[in-house]
Design a protein around this motif. Structure first.
Motif, PDB file in Angstrom:
ATOM      1  N   TYR A   1     -27.436  41.011  29.470  1.00  0.00           N
ATOM      2  CA  TYR A   1     -26.055  40.552  29.349  1.00  0.00           C
ATOM      3  C   TYR A   1     -26.029  39.361  28.409  1.00  0.00           C
ATOM      4  CZ  TYR A   1     -21.485  38.633  30.211  1.00  0.00           C
ATOM      5  OH  TYR A   1     -20.226  38.158  30.024  1.00  0.00           O
ATOM      6  N   PRO A   2     -25.037  39.244  27.572  1.00  0.00           N
ATOM      7  CA  PRO A   2     -23.959  40.193  27.300  1.00  0.00           C
ATOM      8  C   PRO A   2     -24.457  41.339  26.428  1.00  0.00           C
ATOM      9  CG  PRO A   2     -23.785  38.336  25.809  1.00  0.00           C
ATOM     10  CD  PRO A   2     -24.931  38.044  26.726  1.00  0.00           C
ATOM     11  N   PRO A   3     -23.685  42.444  26.330  1.00  0.00           N
ATOM     12  CA  PRO A   3     -24.091  43.504  25.418  1.00  0.00           C
ATOM     13  C   PRO A   3     -24.092  42.966  23.989  1.00  0.00           C
ATOM     14  CG  PRO A   3     -21.968  44.023  26.467  1.00  0.00           C
ATOM     15  CD  PRO A   3     -22.450  42.740  27.045  1.00  0.00           C
ATOM     16  N   VAL A   4     -25.182  43.194  23.286  1.00  0.00           N
ATOM     17  CA  VAL A   4     -25.354  42.621  21.947  1.00  0.00           C
ATOM     18  C   VAL A   4     -25.623  43.728  20.939  1.00  0.00           C
ATOM     19  CG1 VAL A   4     -26.871  41.147  20.550  1.00  0.00           C
ATOM     20  CG2 VAL A   4     -26.183  40.397  22.820  1.00  0.00           C
ATOM     21  N   ARG A   5     -25.002  43.631  19.754  1.00  0.00           N
ATOM     22  CA  ARG A   5     -25.272  44.538  18.636  1.00  0.00           C
ATOM     23  C   ARG A   5     -26.021  43.715  17.601  1.00  0.00           C
ATOM     24  NH1 ARG A   5     -22.857  48.892  15.572  1.00  0.00           N
ATOM     25  NH2 ARG A   5     -22.266  49.811  17.553  1.00  0.00           N
ATOM     26  N   ILE A   6     -27.264  44.058  17.354  1.00  0.00           N
ATOM     27  CA  ILE A   6     -28.113  43.321  16.419  1.00  0.00           C
ATOM     28  C   ILE A   6     -27.929  43.868  15.008  1.00  0.00           C
ATOM     29  CG2 ILE A   6     -30.509  42.805  15.772  1.00  0.00           C
ATOM     30  CD1 ILE A   6     -29.576  41.259  18.222  1.00  0.00           C
ATOM     31  N   VAL A   7     -27.765  42.956  14.050  1.00  0.00           N
ATOM     32  CA  VAL A   7     -27.675  43.300  12.634  1.00  0.00           C
ATOM     33  C   VAL A   7     -28.742  42.467  11.929  1.00  0.00           C
ATOM     34  CG1 VAL A   7     -26.165  43.424  10.627  1.00  0.00           C
ATOM     35  CG2 VAL A   7     -25.176  43.559  12.905  1.00  0.00           C
ATOM     36  N   ARG A   8     -29.458  43.075  11.022  1.00  0.00           N
ATOM     37  CA  ARG A   8     -30.535  42.362  10.331  1.00  0.00           C
ATOM     38  C   ARG A   8     -30.073  41.865   8.967  1.00  0.00           C
ATOM     39  NH1 ARG A   8     -35.169  42.491  13.043  1.00  0.00           N
ATOM     40  NH2 ARG A   8     -35.305  43.968  14.757  1.00  0.00           N
ATOM     41  N   PHE A   9     -30.330  40.576   8.718  1.00  0.00           N
ATOM     42  CA  PHE A   9     -29.983  39.930   7.453  1.00  0.00           C
ATOM     43  C   PHE A   9     -31.251  39.437   6.780  1.00  0.00           C
ATOM     44  CE2 PHE A   9     -25.380  38.177   8.179  1.00  0.00           C
ATOM     45  CZ  PHE A   9     -24.956  39.427   8.597  1.00  0.00           C
ATOM     46  N   SER A  10     -31.233  39.364   5.464  1.00  0.00           N
ATOM     47  CA  SER A  10     -32.346  38.739   4.736  1.00  0.00           C
ATOM     48  C   SER A  10     -32.302  37.235   5.015  1.00  0.00           C
ATOM     49  CB  SER A  10     -32.207  38.993   3.232  1.00  0.00           C
ATOM     50  OG  SER A  10     -31.082  38.283   2.734  1.00  0.00           O
ATOM     51  N   ASP A  11     -33.391  36.531   4.712  1.00  0.00           N
ATOM     52  CA  ASP A  11     -33.427  35.084   4.949  1.00  0.00           C
ATOM     53  C   ASP A  11     -32.309  34.373   4.199  1.00  0.00           C
ATOM     54  OD1 ASP A  11     -35.594  35.369   6.608  1.00  0.00           O
ATOM     55  OD2 ASP A  11     -37.077  34.837   5.085  1.00  0.00           O
ATOM     56  N   ALA A  12     -32.050  34.789   2.945  1.00  0.00           N
ATOM     57  CA  ALA A  12     -31.011  34.142   2.136  1.00  0.00           C
ATOM     58  C   ALA A  12     -29.631  34.338   2.738  1.00  0.00           C
ATOM     59  CB  ALA A  12     -31.041  34.674   0.709  1.00  0.00           C
ATOM     60  N   THR A  13     -29.333  35.543   3.229  1.00  0.00           N
ATOM     61  CA  THR A  13     -27.999  35.793   3.773  1.00  0.00           C
ATOM     62  C   THR A  13     -27.858  35.302   5.213  1.00  0.00           C
ATOM     63  OG1 THR A  13     -28.575  38.063   4.394  1.00  0.00           O
ATOM     64  CG2 THR A  13     -27.563  37.743   2.239  1.00  0.00           C
ATOM     65  N   LEU A  14     -28.970  35.173   5.932  1.00  0.00           N
ATOM     66  CA  LEU A  14     -28.901  34.679   7.308  1.00  0.00           C
ATOM     67  C   LEU A  14     -28.534  33.200   7.354  1.00  0.00           C
ATOM     68  CD1 LEU A  14     -29.286  35.465  10.294  1.00  0.00           C
ATOM     69  CD2 LEU A  14     -31.669  34.754  10.086  1.00  0.00           C
ATOM     70  N   SER A  15     -28.993  32.440   6.373  1.00  0.00           N
ATOM     71  CA  SER A  15     -28.707  30.995   6.371  1.00  0.00           C
ATOM     72  C   SER A  15     -27.437  30.630   5.602  1.00  0.00           C
ATOM     73  CB  SER A  15     -29.895  30.238   5.783  1.00  0.00           C
ATOM     74  OG  SER A  15     -30.127  30.652   4.449  1.00  0.00           O
ATOM     75  N   LEU A  16     -26.858  31.591   4.891  1.00  0.00           N
ATOM     76  CA  LEU A  16     -25.664  31.332   4.079  1.00  0.00           C
ATOM     77  C   LEU A  16     -24.407  31.251   4.943  1.00  0.00           C
ATOM     78  CD1 LEU A  16     -24.329  31.225   1.186  1.00  0.00           C
ATOM     79  CD2 LEU A  16     -24.094  33.708   1.401  1.00  0.00           C
ATOM     80  N   GLY A  17     -23.615  30.204   4.750  1.00  0.00           N
ATOM     81  CA  GLY A  17     -22.314  30.100   5.409  1.00  0.00           C
ATOM     82  C   GLY A  17     -22.361  30.052   6.918  1.00  0.00           C
ATOM     83  N   VAL A  18     -23.314  29.331   7.477  1.00  0.00           N
ATOM     84  CA  VAL A  18     -23.419  29.228   8.932  1.00  0.00           C
ATOM     85  C   VAL A  18     -22.773  27.925   9.395  1.00  0.00           C
ATOM     86  CG1 VAL A  18     -25.010  29.057  10.884  1.00  0.00           C
ATOM     87  CG2 VAL A  18     -25.511  30.623   9.009  1.00  0.00           C
TER      88      VAL A  18
ATOM     89  N   THR B   1      -7.334  41.478  15.665  1.00  0.00           N
ATOM     90  CA  THR B   1      -6.778  41.683  17.002  1.00  0.00           C
ATOM     91  C   THR B   1      -7.754  42.481  17.856  1.00  0.00           C
ATOM     92  OG1 THR B   1      -5.651  43.653  16.176  1.00  0.00           O
ATOM     93  CG2 THR B   1      -4.390  41.607  16.226  1.00  0.00           C
ATOM     94  N   GLN B   2      -8.817  42.990  17.229  1.00  0.00           N
ATOM     95  CA  GLN B   2      -9.812  43.759  17.962  1.00  0.00           C
ATOM     96  C   GLN B   2     -10.626  42.840  18.866  1.00  0.00           C
ATOM     97  OE1 GLN B   2     -12.288  46.361  15.682  1.00  0.00           O
ATOM     98  NE2 GLN B   2     -10.698  46.771  14.185  1.00  0.00           N
ATOM     99  N   ALA B   3     -11.010  43.365  20.020  1.00  0.00           N
ATOM    100  CA  ALA B   3     -11.875  42.618  20.936  1.00  0.00           C
ATOM    101  C   ALA B   3     -13.151  43.433  21.127  1.00  0.00           C
ATOM    102  CB  ALA B   3     -11.176  42.401  22.271  1.00  0.00           C
ATOM    103  N   PRO B   4     -14.185  43.141  20.329  1.00  0.00           N
ATOM    104  CA  PRO B   4     -15.411  43.934  20.434  1.00  0.00           C
ATOM    105  C   PRO B   4     -16.053  43.788  21.813  1.00  0.00           C
ATOM    106  CG  PRO B   4     -15.764  41.990  19.066  1.00  0.00           C
ATOM    107  CD  PRO B   4     -14.304  42.041  19.389  1.00  0.00           C
ATOM    108  N   PHE B   5     -16.542  44.903  22.358  1.00  0.00           N
ATOM    109  CA  PHE B   5     -17.174  44.834  23.674  1.00  0.00           C
ATOM    110  C   PHE B   5     -18.624  44.363  23.570  1.00  0.00           C
ATOM    111  CE2 PHE B   5     -18.284  49.031  22.216  1.00  0.00           C
ATOM    112  CZ  PHE B   5     -19.554  49.246  22.715  1.00  0.00           C
ATOM    113  N   GLU B   6     -19.154  44.307  22.355  1.00  0.00           N
ATOM    114  CA  GLU B   6     -20.504  43.795  22.116  1.00  0.00           C
ATOM    115  C   GLU B   6     -20.393  42.519  21.293  1.00  0.00           C
ATOM    116  OE1 GLU B   6     -23.190  47.673  21.277  1.00  0.00           O
ATOM    117  OE2 GLU B   6     -21.508  47.360  19.913  1.00  0.00           O
ATOM    118  N   VAL B   7     -21.374  41.640  21.446  1.00  0.00           N
ATOM    119  CA  VAL B   7     -21.443  40.458  20.601  1.00  0.00           C
ATOM    120  C   VAL B   7     -22.327  40.827  19.414  1.00  0.00           C
ATOM    121  CG1 VAL B   7     -22.135  38.051  20.419  1.00  0.00           C
ATOM    122  CG2 VAL B   7     -21.192  38.910  22.566  1.00  0.00           C
TER     123      VAL B   7
END
Length: 198
Positions: free
Chosen positions: A108-125, A87-93
């Motif tokens: 714009y828009p406000p963005v929160r960057i999170v770093r993933f390894s190559d294996a986890t970045l491509s998993l479940g997209v 139910t939360q509406a994050p103000f950042e993407v």
């Protein structure tokens, strides 16, 4: 010149948004974009990205973020909201990028960057379309697992809520969760919570 403006508005109606850098290859002068904005036909979605006034749909900011970070993946709180698991509406993407990728400079828009390894970045997209824009977002199982992995950033209560909601609504299987948890190296953290559900 009005012909160019009509063409521009029709293109955006079809594709959702347009980048000013694409105008030359389409044979549309930049002045057509300026005039369409002045007349109120188009709005600036973010730097160099324009859309129709009604562009801002429920998930319009996700589309804007996908344009600004084309190799990124919508994740964590933004993915939870997209999948209807919070139910939360994050103000950042929340956007995942590769560990060694340069952090994008976005107004714009406000963005929160999170770093993933190559294996986890491509998993479940998964790929979805919002306002005519193709976006990449983590699947429900991967999103739930990411919440446990980044529980220090988003809170353990959010991680537990996402797991309970996804499980209750039968939107994930234990196999999907276990697979993602092993790749993301949080299987031991998640085990007691998963066992309590099954």
């Amino acid at each position: 010149m009005e012909n160019a403006e009509v063409t521009l508005v029709e293109l955006i109606r079809t594709h959702g948004v347009i980048r000013s850098s694409d105008l030359a290859s389409l044979g549309i002068p930049r002045v057509a974009l300026t005039r369409a904005v002045r007349r109120g036909q188009l709005v600036r979605v973010s730097r160099g990205v324009y859309g129709l006034r009604e562009f801002r749909s429920e998930h319009g900011t996700l589309a804007a973020a996908a344009i600004r970070v084309p190799k990124g993946v919508i994740c964590l709180l933004s993915a939870l909201q997209f999948h209807g698991l919070t139910t939360q509406a994050p103000f950042e993407v929340w956007v995942a990028i590769a560990n060694k990728a340069a952090a994008p400079q976005i107004d714009y828009p406000p963005v929160r960057i999170v770093r993933f390894s190559d294996a986890t970045l491509s998993l479940g997209v998964e790929e979805h379309t919002i306002d005519g824009v193709a976006i990449r977002v983590t699947s429900i199982a991967k999103t739930v697992v990411d919440c446990f992995k980044f529980r220090n950033k988003i809170g353990m209560d959010v991680a537990l809520e996402s797991l309970r909601e996804a499980w209750r609504d039968k939107r994930v299987t234990s196999q999907d969760i276990w697979h993602c948890a092993k790749v993301c190296r949080v299987a031991n953290v998640m085990r007691p919570y998963l066992e309590s559900l099954t």
